[in-house]
Design a protein around this motif. Structure first.
Motif, PDB file in Angstrom:
ATOM      1  N   SER A  13       0.829  -1.190   0.000  1.00 18.80           N
ATOM      2  CA  SER A  13       0.000   0.000   0.000  1.00 18.80           C
ATOM      3  C   SER A  13       0.873   1.252   0.000  1.00 18.80           C
ATOM      4  N   VAL A  14       1.947   1.235   0.761  1.00 19.62           N
ATOM      5  CA  VAL A  14       2.876   2.371   0.791  1.00 19.62           C
ATOM      6  C   VAL A  14       3.541   2.547  -0.565  1.00 19.62           C
ATOM      7  N   PHE A  19       4.241   5.551  -5.616  1.00 22.63           N
ATOM      8  CA  PHE A  19       4.520   5.417  -7.044  1.00 22.63           C
ATOM      9  C   PHE A  19       4.285   6.708  -7.826  1.00 22.63           C
ATOM     10  N   PRO A  20       3.140   7.393  -7.661  1.00 24.76           N
ATOM     11  CA  PRO A  20       2.961   8.655  -8.388  1.00 24.76           C
ATOM     12  C   PRO A  20       4.015   9.701  -8.020  1.00 24.76           C
ATOM     13  N   LEU A  22       7.072   9.062  -7.074  1.00 25.54           N
ATOM     14  CA  LEU A  22       8.312   8.623  -7.717  1.00 25.54           C
ATOM     15  C   LEU A  22       8.315   9.002  -9.195  1.00 25.54           C
ATOM     16  N   ILE A  23       7.218   8.782  -9.866  1.00 22.87           N
ATOM     17  CA  ILE A  23       7.102   9.163 -11.275  1.00 22.87           C
ATOM     18  C   ILE A  23       7.240  10.673 -11.423  1.00 22.87           C
ATOM     19  N   ALA A  24       6.640  11.424 -10.518  1.00 23.34           N
ATOM     20  CA  ALA A  24       6.714  12.887 -10.574  1.00 23.34           C
ATOM     21  C   ALA A  24       8.138  13.387 -10.364  1.00 23.34           C
ATOM     22  N   ARG A  25       8.974  12.627  -9.690  1.00 23.77           N
ATOM     23  CA  ARG A  25      10.373  13.018  -9.485  1.00 23.77           C
ATOM     24  C   ARG A  25      11.262  12.577 -10.645  1.00 23.77           C
ATOM     25  N   ILE A  26      10.936  11.474 -11.281  1.00 24.75           N
ATOM     26  CA  ILE A  26      11.770  10.947 -12.366  1.00 24.75           C
ATOM     27  C   ILE A  26      11.468  11.644 -13.694  1.00 24.75           C
TER      28      ILE A  26
END
Length: 102
Positions: A13-14, A19-20, A22-26
């Protein structure tokens, strides 16, 4: 064994929630890296026949808007990426006028 499965499910769950983020940082990093090979090619070949002035202006304006958004949301990775992308866009613009055949 049930507690182990519960532990894994709670951690999943964490991961799903992160995940969003992480995507926003990459994504801004990848966006910055995509222009570097083209800039290298333009500088090394010293010709800009394949570059569009309109596209260069749109790149600079888009990154200015992302910079404003990053400032308003206090997203420092977005601010850094938009600044670097804007700088690369300005380098493209400089190359466009410097190497343009007259």
């Amino acid at each position: 064994i049930f507690s182990y499965i519960t532990y894994i499910m709670n951690n999943m769950s964490v991961i799903y929630r992160m995940f969003p983020l992480l995507i926003a940082r990459i994504a801004p990093v990848v966006n910055t890296l995509q222009f570097i090979p083209q800039l290298y090619k333009v500088v090394s070949a010293q010709h800009v026949e394949g570059l569009s002035f309109t596209s260069l202006m749109l790149i600079i304006m888009t990154n200015l808007l992302w910079l404003i958004h990053g400032y308003n949301t206090e997203d420092y990775s977005l601010i850094i990426a938009a600044t670097l992308n804007g700088f690369i866009g300005c380098l493209f613009m400089f190359c466009y006028f410097h190497f343009k055949k007259k």
